[in-house]
Write a protein that holds these residues in place. Structure first.
Motif, short mmCIF file in Angstrom:
data_model
loop_
_atom_site.label_atom_id
_atom_site.label_comp_id
_atom_site.label_asym_id
_atom_site.label_seq_id
_atom_site.Cartn_x
_atom_site.Cartn_y
_atom_site.Cartn_z
N GLY A 15 0.62 -1.13 0.42
CA GLY A 15 -0.37 0.26 -0.02
C GLY A 15 1.28 1.38 0.30
O GLY A 15 2.44 1.01 0.13
N GLU A 16 -0.10 2.22 -0.29
CA GLU A 16 0.71 3.59 0.01
C GLU A 16 1.67 4.34 0.83
O GLU A 16 1.54 3.20 2.34
CB GLU A 16 -0.31 5.36 -0.18
CG GLU A 16 0.64 6.23 -0.24
CD GLU A 16 -0.19 7.68 -0.70
OE1 GLU A 16 0.13 8.28 -0.10
OE2 GLU A 16 -1.73 8.10 -0.98
N ASP A 17 2.76 3.96 1.06
CA ASP A 17 3.90 4.00 2.42
C ASP A 17 3.56 5.29 3.37
O ASP A 17 3.14 6.27 2.47
CB ASP A 17 5.59 4.56 2.18
CG ASP A 17 6.10 4.62 2.87
OD1 ASP A 17 6.61 4.11 3.26
OD2 ASP A 17 7.08 5.52 2.80
N ARG A 18 3.04 4.82 4.41
CA ARG A 18 3.14 6.63 5.37
C ARG A 18 3.98 5.47 6.87
O ARG A 18 3.42 4.46 7.47
CB ARG A 18 1.48 6.90 5.32
CG ARG A 18 0.61 5.42 5.94
CD ARG A 18 -0.90 6.36 5.98
NE ARG A 18 -2.09 5.20 5.59
CZ ARG A 18 -2.15 3.88 5.55
NH1 ARG A 18 -1.48 3.38 3.59
NH2 ARG A 18 -3.10 3.55 5.28
N SER A 19 3.68 6.64 7.97
CA SER A 19 4.34 5.68 8.80
C SER A 19 3.08 5.24 9.96
O SER A 19 1.51 5.29 9.46
CB SER A 19 4.86 6.70 9.85
OG SER A 19 3.37 7.81 10.10
N GLY A 20 3.72 4.18 10.41
CA GLY A 20 2.58 3.43 11.83
C GLY A 20 2.01 1.97 11.07
O GLY A 20 1.29 1.26 11.92
N ILE A 21 1.76 1.79 9.72
CA ILE A 21 2.09 0.67 9.67
C ILE A 21 2.47 -0.46 9.71
O ILE A 21 1.47 -1.84 9.93
CB ILE A 21 2.05 0.67 7.41
CG1 ILE A 21 1.34 1.59 6.62
CG2 ILE A 21 1.67 -0.96 6.66
CD1 ILE A 21 1.14 2.30 5.30
N VAL A 22 3.83 -0.81 9.52
CA VAL A 22 4.31 -1.74 10.07
C VAL A 22 3.23 -1.67 11.10
O VAL A 22 3.39 -2.78 12.26
CB VAL A 22 5.59 -1.61 10.46
CG1 VAL A 22 6.44 -2.43 10.69
CG2 VAL A 22 6.40 -1.24 9.37
N SER A 23 3.59 -0.80 12.79
CA SER A 23 3.20 -1.17 13.69
C SER A 23 1.42 -1.76 14.13
O SER A 23 1.38 -2.49 15.04
CB SER A 23 3.44 0.02 14.82
OG SER A 23 2.16 0.20 15.82
N GLU A 24 1.06 -1.14 13.06
CA GLU A 24 -0.78 -1.73 12.93
C GLU A 24 -0.42 -3.62 13.12
O GLU A 24 -1.04 -4.32 12.70
CB GLU A 24 -1.46 -1.10 12.23
CG GLU A 24 -1.39 0.07 12.72
CD GLU A 24 -2.68 0.29 13.34
OE1 GLU A 24 -3.45 -1.18 14.07
OE2 GLU A 24 -2.70 0.80 14.33
N LEU A 25 0.09 -3.47 11.73
CA LEU A 25 0.10 -4.55 10.83
C LEU A 25 1.21 -6.15 12.52
O LEU A 25 0.81 -7.21 13.05
CB LEU A 25 1.26 -5.57 10.14
CG LEU A 25 0.54 -4.54 8.42
CD1 LEU A 25 1.74 -4.14 7.52
CD2 LEU A 25 -0.77 -5.92 8.59
#
Length: 177
Positions: A15-25
């Motif tokens: 998906g579109e790169d943005r902060s917080g994605i890794v944390s959520e997953l």
């Protein structure tokens, strides 16, 4: 054997790169009682890609399979999952990292990877990109391979020397195992 060794799942999110994605997953994985046993992240263009190998018992893996699609939609991610088993590594005589670079030319990576396939050599990792230098587009690549016992490593290196010369590549082989 631990409870994490029972089942494995490969999970991919894009998906579109943005902060917080890794944390959520990673939070979702943890809340489902799974363990991340391997992972890779890459930014390609403006897109974030995250690949994880998860392990857990049947119930934990099923929870991820059922909750990820909804979480993926909330985060604007394309997700994909596939159950798998532990990787059975073949016997090999050595592992090498190959780093090469040269002027960017269509088909170079294809020719290099075809050379490995023809030699029955497995690629375990590959990273490539392009960069500008002296007003010209250059490519660089790092490939990790395992040389099977039946392959003569010295003959393989000589054959690769011929290929690299024909493709006008500079390269370095490093033994890593």
């Amino acid at each position: 054997m631990t409870t994490f060794a029972n089942q494995q799942l490969v999970l991919t999110a894009i998906g579109e790169d943005r902060s917080g994605i890794v944390s959520e997953l990673t939070k979702l994985v943890s809340e489902c009682n799974c363990n991340i046993i391997d992972s890779r992240i890459a930014i390609l263009g403006n897109e974030f890609t995250f690949i994880m190998l998860l392990s857990g018992d049947m119930a934990a893996i099923s929870r991820v399979e059922h909750t990820l699609p909804t979480k993926g939609m909330e985060l604007g991610l394309l997700t994909m999952m596939k159950r798998t088993a532990s990787h059975q590594q073949n016997e090999f005589s050595a592992g090498y990292t190959l780093e090469y670079n040269g002027l960017d030319a269509p088909g170079t990576l294809s020719k290099v990877t075809r050379f490995f396939a023809e030699q029955n050599i497995s690629i375990s990792s590959l990273k490539s990109d392009t960069y500008e230098e002296n007003d010209a587009l250059h490519m660089r690549c790092e490939i990790e391979v395992n040389i099977p016992i039946e392959v003569d490593a010295d003959a393989f290196k000589i054959q690769f020397e011929h290929l690299s010369n024909s493709l006008n590549l500079d390269y370095i082989f490093r033994r890593i195992r």
